[in-house]
Enzyme design. Structure first.
Site, PDB file in Angstrom:
ATOM      1  N   TYR A 197       0.596  -0.891   0.216  1.00  0.00           N
ATOM      2  CA  TYR A 197       0.015   0.097   0.500  1.00  0.00           C
ATOM      3  C   TYR A 197       1.023   1.530  -0.225  1.00  0.00           C
ATOM      4  O   TYR A 197       1.911   1.954   0.688  1.00  0.00           O
ATOM      5  CB  TYR A 197      -0.828  -0.206   0.902  1.00  0.00           C
TER       6      TYR A 197
ATOM      7  N   ASP B   5       9.514   2.944  -0.491  1.00  0.00           N
ATOM      8  CA  ASP B   5       8.316   3.451   0.107  1.00  0.00           C
ATOM      9  C   ASP B   5       8.683   3.333   1.649  1.00  0.00           C
ATOM     10  O   ASP B   5       7.977   2.357   2.373  1.00  0.00           O
ATOM     11  CB  ASP B   5       7.084   2.715  -0.164  1.00  0.00           C
TER      12      ASP B   5
ATOM     13  N   LYS C  77       4.651   8.817   8.520  1.00  0.00           N
ATOM     14  CA  LYS C  77       4.601   8.809   9.774  1.00  0.00           C
ATOM     15  C   LYS C  77       5.690   9.159  11.059  1.00  0.00           C
ATOM     16  O   LYS C  77       5.503  10.399  11.318  1.00  0.00           O
ATOM     17  CB  LYS C  77       4.913   7.164   9.820  1.00  0.00           C
TER      18      LYS C  77
HETATM   19  N1  HOZ Z   1      -2.763   3.511   5.907  1.00  0.00           N
HETATM   20  C1  HOZ Z   1      -3.128   3.333   7.732  1.00  0.00           C
HETATM   21  C2  HOZ Z   1      -2.155   1.797   7.903  1.00  0.00           C
HETATM   22  N2  HOZ Z   1      -1.540   1.158   6.843  1.00  0.00           N
HETATM   23  C3  HOZ Z   1      -3.917   3.363   8.592  1.00  0.00           C
HETATM   24  C4  HOZ Z   1      -4.566   4.458   8.164  1.00  0.00           C
HETATM   25  C5  HOZ Z   1      -5.683   5.166   9.857  1.00  0.00           C
HETATM   26  O1  HOZ Z   1      -6.310   4.110   9.216  1.00  0.00           O
HETATM   27  O2  HOZ Z   1      -5.330   5.601  10.656  1.00  0.00           O
END
Ligand code: HOZ
Length: 431
Positions: A144, A239, A267
């Site tokens: 992702y 990534d 992050k």
């Molecule tokens: N994309 C985030 C984890 N891979 C989740 C983000 C969220 O739902 O806060």
């Protein structure tokens, strides 16, 4: 443990917010039940709207690497907010942040700040296309890279959690330019490169996958990708939104000793504020506007409050390099403890761990890619998740997510988590 206030808030939220949440994984849809609405957090603990306390294994999906409300970061935000929360003009802070990142991250000559990991990956792909003059990219199933159109093909995280096969709204043209292969399957990538010779702009990979649970690269996989990119003039993109500044000061590039052409961050880089970044070799990065014509911009890019939060956190990481060792040791301790109670339970399971990323799949075969991650038993995961939640342990509400440890966790917290797992498994066995 009662969560009446969370239930009331969720009911209210659904009247004004799609699905009651601003990011789908939070909705608890795949594990069932009501999302927990948080009120505050300190160190390794979350406190919900009802006043319940949880040991946190999400760490805001990574950023809270030193724990929540980390004093130096909070103080810096408070101090800088008084100078203005946004200028829409450059500041000295942005230079200091860029210089700091360049000093930490290998192979980064120039870096551009953005406001999210999605933006970082989306911009890196545009840059790779602009630089090479090619259209197609290769990504991996279950990886992702944010929610930009090009990446929502066989994606991990929420797309996998909700089992969405085709995302409506993405044009066939865009989808056709995204080629996919199984993670760790170098031969499949070689075949794609041969089939689309001269058409592939970039290969983008999560060096350690964290959006289908934690899934490790197999030996020589990244070396193989690197070689392929060199041979075919393809831009190799790491990534590092999850792994950056988490696995090591220099992220996965440092930890795996692999050189990427472009790297994306998110992050940890923002200390919990909305920040992303992409950077890499000057030769490529100089194609970004205003140096080149690959356009990319943002009113809140390099936002001063976000910069000082990220800068302060990164400085703490550099000044205390033992943090990484401590995090690794804590995660290893948890790994061993979980392994012991899961073995005693007697049902199939797989624990994957890399540094301070870890996850449990209820599977009878090694989890090395999306197919093996998807074949794990989600019903058991759901029960495990809720049994842990009720014992005050907050795990990701999906088997398709990594857990992230923070350094505020104590041995006592880890022991509590291990005994909560033992009790939860006993509960599951009785059901
Ligand atoms: N994309 C985030 C984890 N891979 C989740 C983000 C969220 O739902 O806060």
């Amino acid at each position: 443990m009662t969560r009446n206030k969370s239930e009331q808030l969720f009911e209210r939220a659904q009247r004004s917010i799609p699905g009651g949440v601003n990011s789908p994984v939070r909705a608890f849809k795949s594990v069932g039940g009501t999302p927990v609405f948080m009120k505050s957090a300190k160190g390794a603990y979350l406190y919900d709207a009802d006043g319940n306390k949880y040991i946190d294994y999400i760490a805001s999906w990574g950023p809270m690497i030193l724990g929540h409300a980390y004093e130096p970061v909070v103080k810096a935000i408070q101090e800088y907010a008084a100078y203005s929360t946004s200028f829409g003009a450059p500041t000295r802070l942005e230079i200091e942040m860029a210089e700091l990142i360049i000093s930490m991250a290998p192979n980064v000559d120039l870096i551009r700040m953005v406001s999210s990991g999605t933006e970082a990956c989306m911009s890196a792909i545009r840059l790779a296309r602009g630089y090479t003059g090619r259209n197609k990219i290769i990504k991996f199933e279950g990886h992702y890279h944010g929610h930009a159109d090009s990446f929502l093909v066989k994606a991990g995280s929420g797309v996998a959690t909700f089992n969405i096969q085709t995302v409506p709204g993405i044009t066939a043209g865009v989808a056709n330019d995204t080629l996919t292969a199984a993670f760790n399957d170098l031969d499949a990538v070689k075949k794609l490169v041969a089939q689309y010779k001269g058409e592939i702009a970039a290969i983008i990979v999560e060096p350690v996958a964290g959006n289908m649970g934690c899934v490790l690269p197999q030996p020589h996989f990244h070396e193989g990708l690197r070689k392929l990119c060199d041979e075919h003039g393809i831009v190799f993109i790491f990534d590092e939104v999850m792994t950056g500044f988490r696995l090591a000061p220099g992220g996965a590039q440092e930890k795996l000793t692999i050189k990427a052409d472009l790297v994306t961050y998110g992050k940890v880089i923002g200390g919990g504020l909305p920040v992303g970044a992409f950077g890499g070799k000057k030769e490529i990065m100089q194609h970004i506007a205003p140096l080149g014509n690959v356009y990319q911009a943002g009113t809140l890019s390099g936002n001063p409050i976000a910069m000082i939060a990220g800068y302060t956190l990164l400085k703490e990481l550099i000044n205390n390099p033992s943090i990484y060792k401590e995090l690794d040791e804590k995660t290893e301790y948890l790994h061993k403890g979980l392994e012991k109670v899961l073995q005693a339970w007697g049902q199939p399971f797989v624990i994957n761990r890399f540094g301070s990323m870890i996850s449990v799949h209820f599977s009878d075969k090694p989890v090395i890619d999306f197919a093996t991650a998807s074949s794990a038993n989600n019903e058991v995961f759901k029960k495990y998740f809720h049994a842990m939640l009720n014992r005050g342990v907050y795990l990701p509400p999906s088997a398709f997510e990594s857990w992230f440890l923070n350094n505020a966790l104590t041995k006592e917290d880890l022991d509590k988590t291990i005994s909560a797992t033992k009790e939860s498994l006993e509960d599951i066995a009785k059901q």
